[in-house]
Design a protein around this motif. Structure first.
Motif, PDB file in Angstrom:
ATOM      1  N   GLU A 180       0.832  -1.200   0.000  1.00  0.00           N
ATOM      2  CA  GLU A 180       0.000   0.000   0.000  1.00  0.00           C
ATOM      3  C   GLU A 180       0.873   1.259   0.000  1.00  0.00           C
ATOM      4  O   GLU A 180       0.622   2.207  -0.753  1.00  0.00           O
ATOM      5  N   ALA A 222      -2.578  -5.505   0.349  1.00  0.00           N
ATOM      6  CA  ALA A 222      -2.141  -4.136   0.613  1.00  0.00           C
ATOM      7  C   ALA A 222      -1.158  -4.074   1.777  1.00  0.00           C
ATOM      8  O   ALA A 222      -0.219  -3.283   1.774  1.00  0.00           O
ATOM      9  N   GLN A 234       2.673   1.525  -3.461  1.00  0.00           N
ATOM     10  CA  GLN A 234       1.747   1.968  -4.508  1.00  0.00           C
ATOM     11  C   GLN A 234       1.409   3.452  -4.361  1.00  0.00           C
ATOM     12  O   GLN A 234       1.381   4.190  -5.348  1.00  0.00           O
ATOM     13  N   ARG A 264       0.600   0.185  -9.717  1.00  0.00           N
ATOM     14  CA  ARG A 264      -0.023  -0.909  -8.977  1.00  0.00           C
ATOM     15  C   ARG A 264       0.921  -2.104  -8.959  1.00  0.00           C
ATOM     16  O   ARG A 264       1.442  -2.507  -9.995  1.00  0.00           O
ATOM     17  N   GLY A 284       1.468  -0.155 -15.008  1.00  0.00           N
ATOM     18  CA  GLY A 284       1.343   1.282 -15.157  1.00  0.00           C
ATOM     19  C   GLY A 284       1.481   1.676 -16.619  1.00  0.00           C
ATOM     20  O   GLY A 284       1.656   0.827 -17.488  1.00  0.00           O
ATOM     21  N   ALA A 313       1.337  -5.651  -9.243  1.00  0.00           N
ATOM     22  CA  ALA A 313       0.533  -6.763  -9.751  1.00  0.00           C
ATOM     23  C   ALA A 313       0.865  -8.047  -8.997  1.00  0.00           C
ATOM     24  O   ALA A 313      -0.024  -8.787  -8.583  1.00  0.00           O
ATOM     25  N   VAL A 328       5.086  -4.558 -11.586  1.00  0.00           N
ATOM     26  CA  VAL A 328       4.097  -3.500 -11.453  1.00  0.00           C
ATOM     27  C   VAL A 328       3.384  -3.220 -12.768  1.00  0.00           C
ATOM     28  O   VAL A 328       3.909  -3.495 -13.845  1.00  0.00           O
TER      29      VAL A 328
END
Length: 136
Positions: free
Chosen positions: A79, A103, A82, A88, A117, A90, A115
């Motif tokens: 969390e 999270a 991010q 994010r 994006g 993954a 990740v």
């Protein structure tokens, strides 16, 4: 073909084209690839230089990338990562196994982040994750 036609469960493919090797691996078929592809994979893991794109959606907008993270992020939650990076998480690779983190999952030493994006968010995220938290 061996897997689908003859029901062979344990298959491996000898691939000369690095692009095909990556496709076969995404399909769950281990590959033995050319020297160029193998050396590229070794260098990516030994000398990480920025985010390495693993997948791009057909529109080219969304990228799944392997992203190196400085040691200062170890112990931070997904969390926090991010929120700070704008991408994010993954999944991550931990001790050679894929893990879909929650999270509150904490980054451990040796974890490899994967990740999602856009190109712009990945560039921004790399800058954030290349420095200690709170120093971007």
């Amino acid at each position: 073909m061996a897997r689908e036609t003859f029901g062979v469960q344990n298959v491996v493919a000898r691939i000369y084209d690095p692009g095909r090797a990556e496709i076969y691996q995404r399909l769950g078929i281990p590959t033995v690839a050319t020297v160029k592809w193998t050396s590229d994979q070794m260098l990516r893991r030994l000398l990480p230089v920025g985010a390495a794109g693993l997948y791009r959606d057909p529109s080219g907008q969304v990228i799944l990338a392997e992203m190196p993270v400085v040691e200062a992020w170890v112990g931070r939650s997904m969390e926090q990562i991010q929120a700070a990076s704008g991408v994010r998480v993954a999944f991550l690779t931990r001790l050679g196994e894929g893990v879909v983190p929650e999270a509150r999952t904490l980054l451990q030493d040796g974890d490899i982040l994967h990740v999602l994006g856009t190109r712009d968010t990945l560039l921004t995220a790399q800058g954030v994750l290349d420095s200690a938290p709170g120093q971007d």
